[in-house]
Scaffold this active site. Structure first.
Site, PDB file in Angstrom:
ATOM      1  NE  ARG A 235     -20.788 -60.192 -25.271  1.00 17.95           N
ATOM      2  CZ  ARG A 235     -21.527 -60.777 -26.190  1.00 17.95           C
ATOM      3  NH1 ARG A 235     -22.667 -60.216 -26.579  1.00 17.95           N
ATOM      4  NH2 ARG A 235     -21.149 -61.926 -26.733  1.00 17.95           N
ATOM      5  CD  GLU A 264     -25.938 -60.236 -19.728  1.00 21.09           C
ATOM      6  OE1 GLU A 264     -25.535 -61.327 -20.195  1.00 21.09           O
ATOM      7  OE2 GLU A 264     -26.136 -59.241 -20.446  1.00 21.09           O
ATOM      8  CG  HIS A 286     -27.304 -61.775 -23.413  1.00 24.10           C
ATOM      9  ND1 HIS A 286     -26.085 -61.525 -22.855  1.00 24.10           N
ATOM     10  CD2 HIS A 286     -27.065 -61.918 -24.753  1.00 24.10           C
ATOM     11  CE1 HIS A 286     -25.144 -61.520 -23.790  1.00 24.10           C
ATOM     12  NE2 HIS A 286     -25.723 -61.744 -24.949  1.00 24.10           N
TER      13      HIS A 286
END
Length: 323
Positions: A235, A264, A286
């Site tokens: 993360r 993000e 991601h």
């Protein structure tokens, strides 16, 4: 009973993924994405909600008296107010472990790229083809290193971390884990300080918690080997991005690969973009979780959770009637 099912964010599932059948009386509504202020409006009258990322807080749930179930197409349940759901009798299901293989393989793909420079040499050949670079007999533009015999240090001992370790051992790497909770003993478990010092590849696969926030910052990066690489598919926030940018620009680390960031989706003005273009830096948006295989299993299991819930409720009603 006819169920009203609402999929709040089908953009989280790729276009080639097949939605399984739901063999019971129902209506279906699907939205590309749902903003927080749209949750109540779109779920009004719904008995089942399906989501990949939309949060359910008490202020939403209190306004949805018909809601019986939330099917989460993801691993965790932190986006849902679980205490409120428990008190209200709202069933919440998730899909643990769906991303084990895909995230582990993405992590290793990044590792191979940083050690073997496949894409860098491919781009060089494209330059040769375009006439921008003269062809040569031997190329040493980007240093290639073997992974066999290197030390793979893993922060995280969940299913992904364990799968990364299996794959690492299969190519001859020596594996160590940092055990944050102190629950494990054995030759493969070591302190964070030792892990930083011995790792040729430091792999982050753990979740973001208050304990892991900024776990790898300036002090930790300074303890790593100058040619070691850092990979984060856990993360954003576990690695201090400002500190990483500094050591990368100064050449005090061998390379880095990130699939996750604090902010993000990544924007063009994000400071991390200073590193784009460096041959020893990789940034992916991601996507480690999103192989077609993983997404198909994710949606299939999420719908199966809905089917199981609906039929269990139906069976319970029949049993009650029979009594």
């Amino acid at each position: 009973m006819k169920h009203r099912i609402v999929f709040l964010d089908d953009e989280g599932i790729g276009p080639d993924i097949v939605l399984p059948e739901m063999p019971f009386d129902h209506s279906w509504v699907s939205y590309r994405y749902t903003q927080p202020d749209q949750v109540v409006e779109r779920l009004r009258g719904a008995t089942v909600a399906l989501t990949c990322s939309v949060a359910f807080r008490e202020e939403h749930l209190a306004q949805l008296p018909d809601l019986q179930m939330i099917s989460l197409a993801l691993t965790g349940t932190d986006i849902v107010d679980m205490e409120y759901c428990k008190a209200r009798g709202i069933k919440v299901t998730n899909v643990p472990g769906y991303a084990t293989n895909t995230v582990a393989e993405h992590s290793l793909a990044m590792m191979f790229e940083l050690f073997r420079k496949v894409s860098s040499y491919n781009r060089l050949m494209q330059q040769v083809q375009r006439g921008e670079t003269e062809p040569r007999n031997i190329y040493f533009d980007f240093p290639i290193r073997d992974l066999c015999g290197r030390v793979l240090g893993i922060v995280g001992h969940g299913s992904i971390g364990k799968r990364v370790a299996e794959l690492g051992r299969a190519i001859g790497m020596k594996v160590f884990f940092y055990d944050r909770d102190g629950r494990y003993v054995g030759p493969e478990f070591t302190s964070m300080e030792k892990l930083l010092q011995v790792s040729d590849v430091l792999m982050i696969t753990c979740p973001l918690t208050e304990e892991t926030r900024d776990l790898v910052g300036a002090a930790e990066l300074a303890q790593m080997k100058r040619d070691a690489i850092l990979i984060n598919t856990g993360r954003g926030g576990i690695v201090n991005e400002g500190a990483l940018i500094e050591v990368m620009l100064a050449g005090r680390i061998g390379g880095a690969a990130l699939d996750v960031l604090v902010d993000e989706p990544v924007q063009p003005d994000n400071p991390i973009m200073q590193l784009i273009g460096m041959h020893n830096f990789i940034l992916t948006p991601h996507v480690a979780w999103s192989s077609k295989d993983a997404m198909q299993y994710l949606i299939s299991r999420s719908v199966e959770n809905i089917n199981e819930f609906v039929f269990s409720r139906a069976d319970a009603r029949l049993s009650s009637t029979a009594d």
